[in-house]
Design a protein around this motif. Structure first.
Motif, PDB file in Angstrom:
ATOM      1  N   LEU A   1     -11.319   3.620   2.283  1.00 35.41           N
ATOM      2  CA  LEU A   1     -10.737   3.091   1.054  1.00 35.41           C
ATOM      3  C   LEU A   1      -9.284   2.673   1.260  1.00 35.41           C
ATOM      4  CD1 LEU A   1     -12.168   5.540  -1.647  1.00 35.41           C
ATOM      5  CD2 LEU A   1     -12.679   3.107  -1.408  1.00 35.41           C
ATOM      6  N   ILE A   2      -8.498   3.539   1.918  1.00 39.08           N
ATOM      7  CA  ILE A   2      -7.077   3.232   2.151  1.00 39.08           C
ATOM      8  C   ILE A   2      -6.938   1.994   3.024  1.00 39.08           C
ATOM      9  CG2 ILE A   2      -4.948   4.023   3.244  1.00 39.08           C
ATOM     10  CD1 ILE A   2      -5.675   6.864   2.412  1.00 39.08           C
TER      11      ILE A   2
ATOM     12  N   TYR B   1      -6.635  -5.691   2.081  1.00 38.64           N
ATOM     13  CA  TYR B   1      -6.649  -6.607   0.942  1.00 38.64           C
ATOM     14  C   TYR B   1      -5.230  -6.984   0.526  1.00 38.64           C
ATOM     15  CZ  TYR B   1      -7.204  -8.352  -3.798  1.00 38.64           C
ATOM     16  OH  TYR B   1      -7.132  -9.119  -4.930  1.00 38.64           O
ATOM     17  N   VAL B   2      -4.346  -5.977   0.453  1.00 39.78           N
ATOM     18  CA  VAL B   2      -2.951  -6.231   0.076  1.00 39.78           C
ATOM     19  C   VAL B   2      -2.289  -7.150   1.094  1.00 39.78           C
ATOM     20  CG1 VAL B   2      -0.675  -5.161  -0.179  1.00 39.78           C
ATOM     21  CG2 VAL B   2      -2.669  -4.107  -1.250  1.00 39.78           C
TER      22      VAL B   2
ATOM     23  N   ILE C   1       0.829  -1.206   0.000  1.00 42.76           N
ATOM     24  CA  ILE C   1       0.000   0.000   0.000  1.00 42.76           C
ATOM     25  C   ILE C   1       0.864   1.256   0.000  1.00 42.76           C
ATOM     26  CG2 ILE C   1      -0.167  -0.013   2.515  1.00 42.76           C
ATOM     27  CD1 ILE C   1      -2.924   1.110   0.082  1.00 42.76           C
TER      28      ILE C   1
ATOM     29  N   SER D   1      -9.132  -0.398   3.498  1.00 39.02           N
ATOM     30  CA  SER D   1      -9.632  -1.579   2.795  1.00 39.02           C
ATOM     31  C   SER D   1      -8.577  -2.119   1.833  1.00 39.02           C
ATOM     32  CB  SER D   1     -10.908  -1.238   2.020  1.00 39.02           C
ATOM     33  OG  SER D   1     -11.927  -0.834   2.904  1.00 39.02           O
ATOM     34  N   ILE D   2      -7.943  -1.207   1.096  1.00 41.96           N
ATOM     35  CA  ILE D   2      -6.880  -1.624   0.178  1.00 41.96           C
ATOM     36  C   ILE D   2      -5.721  -2.234   0.951  1.00 41.96           C
ATOM     37  CG2 ILE D   2      -5.155  -0.802  -1.477  1.00 41.96           C
ATOM     38  CD1 ILE D   2      -7.190   1.339  -2.338  1.00 41.96           C
ATOM     39  N   SER D   3      -5.387  -1.617   2.092  1.00 39.74           N
ATOM     40  CA  SER D   3      -4.283  -2.125   2.912  1.00 39.74           C
ATOM     41  C   SER D   3      -4.579  -3.527   3.431  1.00 39.74           C
ATOM     42  CB  SER D   3      -4.036  -1.175   4.086  1.00 39.74           C
ATOM     43  OG  SER D   3      -3.014  -1.666   4.927  1.00 39.74           O
TER      44      SER D   3
ATOM     45  N   ILE E   1       1.894   3.132  -3.327  1.00 38.45           N
ATOM     46  CA  ILE E   1       1.012   4.065  -4.030  1.00 38.45           C
ATOM     47  C   ILE E   1       1.546   5.471  -3.822  1.00 38.45           C
ATOM     48  CG2 ILE E   1      -1.338   4.941  -4.238  1.00 38.45           C
ATOM     49  CD1 ILE E   1      -2.341   2.284  -3.183  1.00 38.45           C
TER      50      ILE E   1
END
Length: 354
Positions: A141-142, A148-149, A3, A144-146, A6
């Protein structure tokens, strides 16, 4: 992917994309509702772009804040601290947005409004709540992406660990069976036993070289199989024959390391060794439907009784099936069947050319 990889430039690209969609939505809303005033492209465009560009400029800060609170255990004090910080960041964002819009309007019209005019106070007050909501949407959002990663990374590490465990199972299994073959020759022919030990040393070096690799070329795998069969040929002499048939365009296909060795080993142990006159092992590799690699291992087979197994023997074929499942999921097949005097093992998986 991490993350943290990005960059701010990616945030700005996303901010401009979102801004474009929102500007278009505002214009469509204006057309549909037929408001009694002219649509101000300048006011709408500048206000939206400034708003989301500021969030993009804050991205590095927001990322640090997200990761900081994500690494803390949930508690009332942590949530209270985060809410207070979100209000502060939202306030700074809204004050800067209003000021930058006034400067842009001054550059456009030549008129500079006072910062604390009634209009600006309303814009700051009403906009503060919007900035607060936008902050939490971005934060979700941040995070959630973190998550998931992190999850995909852990799954990848788990898959690699499982593959390593399965691959390591082959080593003692193969060594035990080969040493058994050598032991059976020591009293009968010591020179042949010594030759088998020499070949075993070479084979173990090959295993160590491939130990850290999960994928090797089909050609490399076949060189290993030939070396293994040289050991078995010492024991079986002319009773063991080999037929290799590999299409040229798949010779550099990537396959799981040592995936064929247990199949060939079983073909000898449970096939050739049970036939009074020995027999032949055939290995065929070709394309299947253009996007798949199909490998067939056929060996002479003598059914000794009606209860002869057709689902493989011991750890070898079970290991092959598990490794294929682990690497390719449902996009693979592992089939074993008897056709007359032939025992056939067929595996298919996605074709990867190096």
């Amino acid at each position: 992917m991490n993350i943290s990889s990005i960059k701010t430039k990616h945030a700005f690209i996303l901010a401009f994309m979102v801004s474009g969609l929102l500007i278009l939505r505002q214009y469509i809303d204006y057309v549909i509702n037929n408001y009694g005033y002219d649509f101000s492209w300048f006011a709408v465009t500048i206000r939206i772009i400034i708003n989301y560009s500021l969030w993009a400029a804050f991205f590095s800060l927001l990322l640090k804040v997200a990761l900081y609170f994500q690494q803390r255990r949930n508690s009332f004090s942590i949530w209270a601290k985060h809410i207070c910080m979100s209000i502060m960041i939202a306030a700074v964002h809204r004050l800067l947005a209003v000021q930058l819009y006034d400067l842009a309007y001054y550059a456009y019209s030549g008129f500079l409004r006072g910062f604390f005019t009634p209009g600006n106070k309303v814009a700051i007050g009403a906009g503060l709540f919007s900035s607060f909501l936008e902050y939490w949407i971005i934060m979700v959002l941040i995070m959630s992406i973190s998550y998931y990663v992190r999850y995909t990374s852990q799954q990848k590490e788990l898959n690699i660990a499982k593959l390593n465990a399965l691959q390591m199972q082959l080593h003692p299994h193969f060594l035990f069976n080969t040493l058994n073959s050598i032991t059976s020759l020591i009293d009968i022919d010591s020179k042949k036993a010594q030759k088998m030990l020499t070949q075993l040393g070479f084979l173990m070096r090959e295993i160590l070289e491939k130990d850290h690799k999960h994928l090797i070329s089909l050609e490399s795998e076949m060189e290993y199989i030939k070396a293994y069969l040289e050991i078995e040929h010492i024991r079986f002499q002319d009773r063991l024959k080999l037929d290799l048939s590999i299409e040229k365009d798949v010779s550099n296909a990537k396959i799981p390391a040592l995936i064929l060795q247990p199949i060939v080993e079983n073909a000898i142990k449970h096939g050739i060794s049970k036939c009074p006159d020995g027999g032949e092992i055939s290995v065929h590799a070709s394309r299947s439907n253009g996007s798949k690699l199909i490998i067939e291992v056929l060996n002479d087979f003598q059914e000794l009784n009606s209860s002869s197994k057709i689902d493989g023997y011991g750890i070898g074929t079970s290991n092959v099936s598990k490794r294929l499942k682990q690497m390719y999921g449902d996009d693979q097949t592992f089939i074993q069947r008897i056709a007359g005097t032939k025992y056939i093992t067929e595996i298919t998986f996605p074709l990867q050319l190096s």
